[in-house]
Enzyme design. Structure first.
Site, PDB file in Angstrom:
ATOM      1  N   ASP A 131       0.797  -1.232   0.000  1.00 20.78           N
ATOM      2  CA  ASP A 131       0.000   0.000   0.000  1.00 20.78           C
ATOM      3  C   ASP A 131       0.831   1.285   0.000  1.00 20.78           C
ATOM      4  O   ASP A 131       0.303   2.353  -0.312  1.00 20.78           O
ATOM      5  CB  ASP A 131      -0.927   0.025   1.230  1.00 20.78           C
ATOM      6  CG  ASP A 131      -1.846  -1.180   1.285  1.00 20.78           C
ATOM      7  OD1 ASP A 131      -2.158  -1.726   0.218  1.00 20.78           O
ATOM      8  OD2 ASP A 131      -2.237  -1.577   2.398  1.00 20.78           O
ATOM      9  N   ARG A 158      -6.991  -2.925 -21.401  1.00 16.87           N
ATOM     10  CA  ARG A 158      -6.984  -1.926 -22.478  1.00 16.87           C
ATOM     11  C   ARG A 158      -7.109  -2.595 -23.849  1.00 16.87           C
ATOM     12  O   ARG A 158      -7.828  -2.112 -24.727  1.00 16.87           O
ATOM     13  CB  ARG A 158      -5.676  -1.113 -22.419  1.00 16.87           C
ATOM     14  CG  ARG A 158      -5.489  -0.154 -23.581  1.00 16.87           C
ATOM     15  CD  ARG A 158      -4.097   0.450 -23.543  1.00 16.87           C
ATOM     16  NE  ARG A 158      -3.919   1.264 -22.357  1.00 16.87           N
ATOM     17  CZ  ARG A 158      -4.442   2.485 -22.208  1.00 16.87           C
ATOM     18  NH1 ARG A 158      -5.142   3.027 -23.172  1.00 16.87           N
ATOM     19  NH2 ARG A 158      -4.253   3.163 -21.118  1.00 16.87           N
ATOM     20  N   ARG A 166     -15.022   0.029 -25.420  1.00 17.60           N
ATOM     21  CA  ARG A 166     -15.604   0.007 -24.079  1.00 17.60           C
ATOM     22  C   ARG A 166     -14.779   0.865 -23.115  1.00 17.60           C
ATOM     23  O   ARG A 166     -13.655   1.271 -23.426  1.00 17.60           O
ATOM     24  CB  ARG A 166     -15.570  -1.432 -23.523  1.00 17.60           C
ATOM     25  CG  ARG A 166     -16.624  -2.324 -24.085  1.00 17.60           C
ATOM     26  CD  ARG A 166     -16.428  -3.728 -23.514  1.00 17.60           C
ATOM     27  NE  ARG A 166     -17.443  -4.626 -24.050  1.00 17.60           N
ATOM     28  CZ  ARG A 166     -17.307  -5.938 -24.114  1.00 17.60           C
ATOM     29  NH1 ARG A 166     -16.198  -6.526 -23.695  1.00 17.60           N
ATOM     30  NH2 ARG A 166     -18.279  -6.685 -24.607  1.00 17.60           N
ATOM     31  N   MET A 173      -5.844  -2.003  -5.189  1.00 20.19           N
ATOM     32  CA  MET A 173      -5.689  -2.028  -3.727  1.00 20.19           C
ATOM     33  C   MET A 173      -4.969  -0.780  -3.220  1.00 20.19           C
ATOM     34  O   MET A 173      -4.621   0.109  -3.988  1.00 20.19           O
ATOM     35  CB  MET A 173      -4.930  -3.284  -3.318  1.00 20.19           C
ATOM     36  CG  MET A 173      -5.811  -4.487  -3.132  1.00 20.19           C
ATOM     37  SD  MET A 173      -4.871  -5.834  -2.384  1.00 20.19           S
ATOM     38  CE  MET A 173      -6.189  -6.975  -2.000  1.00 20.19           C
ATOM     39  N   ARG A 175      -5.580  -0.161   0.470  1.00 19.64           N
ATOM     40  CA  ARG A 175      -6.343   0.069   1.712  1.00 19.64           C
ATOM     41  C   ARG A 175      -6.920   1.488   1.692  1.00 19.64           C
ATOM     42  O   ARG A 175      -7.652   1.806   0.775  1.00 19.64           O
ATOM     43  CB  ARG A 175      -5.472  -0.172   2.948  1.00 19.64           C
ATOM     44  CG  ARG A 175      -6.306  -0.547   4.151  1.00 19.64           C
ATOM     45  CD  ARG A 175      -5.452  -0.898   5.333  1.00 19.64           C
ATOM     46  NE  ARG A 175      -4.818  -2.191   5.225  1.00 19.64           N
ATOM     47  CZ  ARG A 175      -5.397  -3.342   5.595  1.00 19.64           C
ATOM     48  NH1 ARG A 175      -6.600  -3.334   6.110  1.00 19.64           N
ATOM     49  NH2 ARG A 175      -4.777  -4.487   5.465  1.00 19.64           N
ATOM     50  N   LYS A 217     -12.277   8.903 -29.584  1.00 19.97           N
ATOM     51  CA  LYS A 217     -11.578   7.917 -28.737  1.00 19.97           C
ATOM     52  C   LYS A 217     -12.489   6.708 -28.517  1.00 19.97           C
ATOM     53  O   LYS A 217     -13.666   6.867 -28.216  1.00 19.97           O
ATOM     54  CB  LYS A 217     -11.198   8.566 -27.396  1.00 19.97           C
ATOM     55  CG  LYS A 217     -10.356   7.686 -26.497  1.00 19.97           C
ATOM     56  CD  LYS A 217      -9.760   8.501 -25.336  1.00 19.97           C
ATOM     57  CE  LYS A 217      -9.149   7.627 -24.248  1.00 19.97           C
ATOM     58  NZ  LYS A 217      -8.087   6.744 -24.695  1.00 19.97           N
ATOM     59  N   ARG A 257      -1.009  -8.808  -4.888  1.00 22.80           N
ATOM     60  CA  ARG A 257      -0.105  -9.142  -3.776  1.00 22.80           C
ATOM     61  C   ARG A 257       0.916 -10.208  -4.146  1.00 22.80           C
ATOM     62  O   ARG A 257       1.868 -10.444  -3.387  1.00 22.80           O
ATOM     63  CB  ARG A 257      -0.935  -9.599  -2.576  1.00 22.80           C
ATOM     64  CG  ARG A 257      -1.719  -8.489  -1.923  1.00 22.80           C
ATOM     65  CD  ARG A 257      -1.226  -8.201  -0.518  1.00 22.80           C
ATOM     66  NE  ARG A 257      -1.487  -9.300   0.370  1.00 22.80           N
ATOM     67  CZ  ARG A 257      -2.563  -9.411   1.146  1.00 22.80           C
ATOM     68  NH1 ARG A 257      -3.478  -8.457   1.142  1.00 22.80           N
ATOM     69  NH2 ARG A 257      -2.718 -10.431   1.938  1.00 22.80           N
TER      70      ARG A 257
HETATM   71  O1  F6P Z   1      -2.417  -4.058   3.187  1.00 27.06           O
HETATM   72  C1  F6P Z   1      -2.356  -4.810   2.026  1.00 27.06           C
HETATM   73  C2  F6P Z   1      -3.733  -5.108   1.507  1.00 27.06           C
HETATM   74  O2  F6P Z   1      -3.604  -5.914   0.349  1.00 27.06           O
HETATM   75  C3  F6P Z   1      -4.608  -3.906   1.209  1.00 27.06           C
HETATM   76  O3  F6P Z   1      -4.284  -3.297  -0.017  1.00 27.06           O
HETATM   77  C4  F6P Z   1      -5.981  -4.514   1.249  1.00 27.06           C
HETATM   78  O4  F6P Z   1      -6.948  -3.553   1.564  1.00 27.06           O
HETATM   79  C5  F6P Z   1      -5.851  -5.531   2.331  1.00 27.06           C
HETATM   80  O5  F6P Z   1      -4.471  -5.826   2.474  1.00 27.06           O
HETATM   81  C6  F6P Z   1      -6.591  -6.822   2.083  1.00 27.06           C
HETATM   82  O6  F6P Z   1      -6.460  -7.604   3.228  1.00 27.06           O
HETATM   83  P1  F6P Z   1      -6.732  -9.182   3.240  1.00 27.06           P
HETATM   84  O7  F6P Z   1      -5.590  -9.847   2.541  1.00 27.06           O
HETATM   85  O8  F6P Z   1      -6.775  -9.511   4.676  1.00 27.06           O
HETATM   86  O9  F6P Z   1      -8.004  -9.399   2.502  1.00 27.06           O
END
Ligand code: F6P
Length: 353
Positions: A131, A158, A166, A173, A175, A217, A257
């Protein structure tokens, strides 16, 4: 200088690409000074439950620098917030003769680290979160990889958007923080970017899409931070209704992640991991490693957590009044710098889209 024979390492909270490179750096920096390293599983939970193994050779962390996730596994541990959990963790440290701990994670991890330090176990935090929401550092481990992953996924969207004429609204993500959305939006050539830190003008966004559609566009990418809870999906419907452009919604979620850590994240993790060991051996405790203007340094954990709260507008009047004049100035300057940089990037995002 303090004497260390064994230290512990753990990862806690959400995993982030590059955590393994940090684990490797900590282990090797310590082992090269004759210090053994307890690899604690599942964060503070492993400390409470005495779930760990000993790294006694640099080979114990071979071939993990390129791996995502965390080989130590991770967890969010409520028990550690209570005296009973802390007592069990301290007992484990005593029995295993752990002289210090390095904890990799985000703000929840740092709260645990400051508590451990207060109970006599020197603890140092390393910011590992995709984050980038640790205000006192310019970058956190995992941020670069997550942005690259998001950018690559948006490139895929894209392709198909252009074929079908479209729009795709993509929620990324972060948070409560818009760092991933902002930078990924620019790098993906998004027409619109929406983040929590800067007021969003929906009417202007709709007008822009209509204007560009009328100019010929075909496809549109809109990147929205998950910090604007529930807004991305709603915005997709509004865009379709008001512009007549067929609009799809995509939540990239946890795909951001994973994936091989980028060079930037491996390098940052290696620098921060080595620095954490150096500072620990110099007798430092209750600090978070940071990188500002290209230089590795550190900051007291409570200060790091307070400046985060200030940045999010969560500091109470009492908390603000309790700050020393120097800390207040430093924190306000830091918050203004971070927000200023976001505003600068946001202006660029608008100007070139
Ligand atoms: O803090 C990392 C993060 O991936 C955030 O971006 C996201 O809001 C949160 O963790 C998701 O948490 P979890 O993996 O517990 O769903």
């Amino acid at each position: 200088m303090a004497t260390f024979r064994k230290i512990g390492i753990l990862t806690s909270g959400g995993d982030a690409p590059g955590m393994n490179a940090a684990i490797r750096a900590v282990a090797r920096a310590a082992l090269s000074r004759g210090i053994e390293v307890y690899a604690i599983r599942e964060g503070y939970k492993g400390l409470i439950e005495d779930d760990m193994k000993l790294y006694s050779s640099p080979r114990d962390v071979s071939n993990i620098i390129n791996l995502s996730g965390t080989v130590l596994y991770t967890a969010r541990c409520d028990e550690f917030k209570y005296p009973e959990g802390m007592a069990k963790a301290l007992e484990t440290c005593r029995e295993r003769e752990i002289d210090g701990i390095i904890a990799i994670g985000g703000d929840g991890t740092f709260r645990g680290a400051t508590d451990l330090s207060a109970h006599g176990i020197p603890t140092i935090g390393i910011p590992g979160t995709i984050d980038n929401d640790v205000t006192s550092t310019d970058v956190t481990i995992g941020f670069d990889t997550a942005m690259n992953t998001a950018m690559n996924m948006i490139d895929h969207l894209r392709d198909t958007c252009e074929s079908h004429a479209r729009c795709n609204v993509v929620e990324v993500m972060g948070r409560w923080a818009g760092h991933i959305a902002l930078r990924t939006g620019i790098a993906s050539g998004a027409t619109i970017v929406a983040i929590p830190e800067i007021p969003f003008d929906e009417d202007a966004a709709i007008a822009k899409i209509i204007k560009q559609k009328n100019e010929g566009k075909r496809s549109f990418i809109v990147v929205v931070s998950e910090g604007l809870v529930g807004y991305a999906e709603k915005l997709a419907k509004t865009i379709q209704e008001k512009t007549g452009v067929e609009t799809k919604f995509a939540r990239l979620a946890h795909i951001q992640r994973g994936g091989k850590p980028t060079l930037q994240d491996r390098l940052l993790a290696s620098e921060m991991g080595a620095a954490a060991v150096h500072y620990l051996l110099e007798g430092m405790s209750d600090i978070v490693i940071r990188k500002v203007d290209g230089k590795i340094g550190y900051i007291n954990i409570k200060k790091a957590l307070t400046v985060d709260r200030m940045f999010k507008g969560k500091l109470t009047d009492e908390e603000r009044a309790a700050l020393s004049p120097e800390d207040k100035v430093w924190m306000e300057t830091r918050c203004n710098a971070v927000l200023g940089d976001m505003k600068r990037l946001y202006a660029i995002a608008n100007e070139i889209s």
